[in-house]
Each structure stands twice: as C-alpha cells, then as structure tokens.
Design an enzyme around this catalytic site. Structure first.
Site, PDB file in Angstrom:
ATOM      1  N   ALA A   1       1.994  -3.084   6.655  1.00 47.74           N
ATOM      2  CA  ALA A   1       1.259  -3.941   7.597  1.00 47.74           C
ATOM      3  C   ALA A   1       1.948  -5.287   7.837  1.00 47.74           C
ATOM      4  O   ALA A   1       1.687  -5.938   8.857  1.00 47.74           O
ATOM      5  CB  ALA A   1      -0.172  -4.148   7.103  1.00 47.74           C
TER       6      ALA A   1
ATOM      7  N   TYR B   1      -0.343   9.883   6.358  1.00 46.28           N
ATOM      8  CA  TYR B   1       0.895   9.625   5.620  1.00 46.28           C
ATOM      9  C   TYR B   1       1.391  10.798   4.771  1.00 46.28           C
ATOM     10  O   TYR B   1       2.441  10.689   4.131  1.00 46.28           O
ATOM     11  CB  TYR B   1       0.721   8.376   4.743  1.00 46.28           C
ATOM     12  CG  TYR B   1       0.378   7.133   5.535  1.00 46.28           C
ATOM     13  CD1 TYR B   1       1.265   6.618   6.482  1.00 46.28           C
ATOM     14  CD2 TYR B   1      -0.843   6.478   5.371  1.00 46.28           C
ATOM     15  CE1 TYR B   1       0.953   5.490   7.227  1.00 46.28           C
ATOM     16  CE2 TYR B   1      -1.172   5.346   6.109  1.00 46.28           C
ATOM     17  CZ  TYR B   1      -0.268   4.852   7.035  1.00 46.28           C
ATOM     18  OH  TYR B   1      -0.572   3.748   7.777  1.00 46.28           O
TER      19      TYR B   1
ATOM     20  N   HIS C   1       8.848   3.639   9.770  1.00 47.81           N
ATOM     21  CA  HIS C   1       7.416   3.901   9.568  1.00 47.81           C
ATOM     22  C   HIS C   1       7.228   5.406   9.513  1.00 47.81           C
ATOM     23  O   HIS C   1       7.869   6.146  10.275  1.00 47.81           O
ATOM     24  CB  HIS C   1       6.583   3.330  10.715  1.00 47.81           C
ATOM     25  CG  HIS C   1       6.775   1.863  10.872  1.00 47.81           C
ATOM     26  ND1 HIS C   1       6.198   0.956  10.030  1.00 47.81           N
ATOM     27  CD2 HIS C   1       7.533   1.153  11.744  1.00 47.81           C
ATOM     28  CE1 HIS C   1       6.587  -0.269  10.378  1.00 47.81           C
ATOM     29  NE2 HIS C   1       7.400  -0.174  11.419  1.00 47.81           N
TER      30      HIS C   1
ATOM     31  N   ASN D   1       0.801  -1.236   0.000  1.00 55.08           N
ATOM     32  CA  ASN D   1       0.000   0.000   0.000  1.00 55.08           C
ATOM     33  C   ASN D   1       0.830   1.281   0.000  1.00 55.08           C
ATOM     34  O   ASN D   1       0.279   2.377  -0.105  1.00 55.08           O
ATOM     35  CB  ASN D   1      -1.000   0.010   1.176  1.00 55.08           C
ATOM     36  CG  ASN D   1      -1.934  -1.168   1.115  1.00 55.08           C
ATOM     37  OD1 ASN D   1      -2.586  -1.374   0.099  1.00 55.08           O
ATOM     38  ND2 ASN D   1      -1.984  -1.973   2.168  1.00 55.08           N
TER      39      ASN D   1
ATOM     40  N   ASN E   1      10.383  -0.168   5.013  1.00 57.33           N
ATOM     41  CA  ASN E   1       9.049   0.077   5.557  1.00 57.33           C
ATOM     42  C   ASN E   1       8.183  -1.083   5.083  1.00 57.33           C
ATOM     43  O   ASN E   1       7.772  -1.131   3.915  1.00 57.33           O
ATOM     44  CB  ASN E   1       8.480   1.407   5.071  1.00 57.33           C
ATOM     45  CG  ASN E   1       7.144   1.725   5.750  1.00 57.33           C
ATOM     46  OD1 ASN E   1       6.530   0.846   6.367  1.00 57.33           O
ATOM     47  ND2 ASN E   1       6.687   2.959   5.655  1.00 57.33           N
TER      48      ASN E   1
HETATM   49  C1  DQA Z   1       3.242   2.129   8.233  1.00 57.75           C
HETATM   50  C2  DQA Z   1       2.499   1.742   9.513  1.00 57.75           C
HETATM   51  C3  DQA Z   1       1.810   0.410   9.349  1.00 57.75           C
HETATM   52  O1  DQA Z   1       1.089   0.081  10.525  1.00 57.75           O
HETATM   53  C4  DQA Z   1       0.832   0.468   8.196  1.00 57.75           C
HETATM   54  O2  DQA Z   1       0.233  -0.797   8.000  1.00 57.75           O
HETATM   55  C5  DQA Z   1       1.434   0.979   6.944  1.00 57.75           C
HETATM   56  C6  DQA Z   1       2.335   2.121   7.030  1.00 57.75           C
HETATM   57  C7  DQA Z   1       3.865   3.553   8.339  1.00 57.75           C
HETATM   58  O3  DQA Z   1       4.728   3.854   7.528  1.00 57.75           O
HETATM   59  O4  DQA Z   1       3.465   4.336   9.202  1.00 57.75           O
HETATM   60  O5  DQA Z   1       1.141   0.518   5.862  1.00 57.75           O
HETATM   61  O6  DQA Z   1       4.304   1.212   8.034  1.00 57.75           O
END
Ligand code: DQA
Length: 148
Positions: free
Chosen positions: A78, A24, A101, A12, A75
C-alpha cells in the site's frame, strides 16, 4: 562473487498465502522464493528476500541494498499509493528498481490506480500473481546479460 538481486516486500506481504487468497493466492512468499531460486535462469544469481511492514525500514533496505546488488524487485504494498518518501528513496539510488504487484492494481479500487513510485522505477509489472516477481527478475537480468 555471485551477482545478487534483492526482492523487497512491503506491508502485509508477510501474510501472503493467508491474506485475501482470492486476490493474492495461496502460496507464501518463502515457498515462492524457494521455487524461484531453483529456476535455471537464476543459477548464477544470488536471490535475497526481505520484508518489512514499516515505511522507514523499507527506505533503509533500499539504501543498504543499493551498494551490493544489481537490481531490486520491489513490491511496496500500500505504500505504493501513498509514499513520496519511498519514491524519493528510489530516485536516490542508482541501481534499477522494478515495481511489482501481484494483483492488477488498475482493475481494483481507484485509489490503487495511482502509484507514486512508478515514475521513479525502471519499470512496472503487475497482475501476474507470483509470476510478477519472476518477470521482474528476468527484466533485471536482461540488463546485464544477453538474455532478452
Ligand atoms: C499489492 C497491491 C497494493 O494495492 C496492496 O496494497 C498490496 C499488494 C499487490 O501486490 O497486488 O498490499 O502491492
């Protein structure tokens, strides 16, 4: 040959800039990589970027990159919270992997507080938005130079 740092994003994160911008931000990863690679502290470093939505492909990337880069900024999205296979992959390679993250996972839902990969990584950085990637790159560079 230029030393290389690889930034690898998981599921994602191809949608950064569009996905939940309140969490984000508004910048796409491609835009950010462009900005980051212009920083002077990275002038002698090759920065590569890869993203996949697939757990196995993420593991393949770690294996592949481990023989050619000085470190990986990861990164895992999830998969951070679910993937023992990813933790095993990180333990299976000898170069440092820094977990990043964008969001502060500890201020979010309880299920995000647990990272299965943290203990396998050299260190973890979270909560600084895109700057988390820059801080991770600095930490990797500080291991091969006097920059600290
Ligand atoms: C993430 C935090 C994760 O919990 C989430 O599933 C993401 C993004 C972040 O960059 O804050 O996809 O890794």
């Amino acid at each position: 040959m230029l030393k290389e740092i690889s930034i690898i994003n998981g599921p994602n994160l191809n949608l950064l800039g569009k996905r939940e911008p309140d969490i984000y931000g508004n910048e796409s990863m491609e835009q950010y990589i462009q900005r980051l690679s212009q920083k002077s502290f990275l002038s002698k470093i090759k920065l590569s970027y890869a993203q996949t939505n697939h757990e196995g492909a993420l593991i393949d990337l770690l294996h592949e990159k481990s023989s050619s880069v000085i470190g990986i900024v990861l990164n895992a999205g999830a998969y951070t919270h679910t993937s023992l296979a990813l933790a095993d992959a990180i333990r299976s390679i000898s170069i440092p992997v820094v977990e990043v993250h964008l969001s502060n996972i500890f201020t979010r839902e309880k299920i995000r507080h647990r990272s299965l990969i943290s203990a396998a990584c050299k260190g973890s950085i979270c909560g600084f938005g895109m700057t988390s990637y820059k801080l991770a790159a600095i930490s990797l560079l500080s291991q091969i130079s006097t920059l600290d």
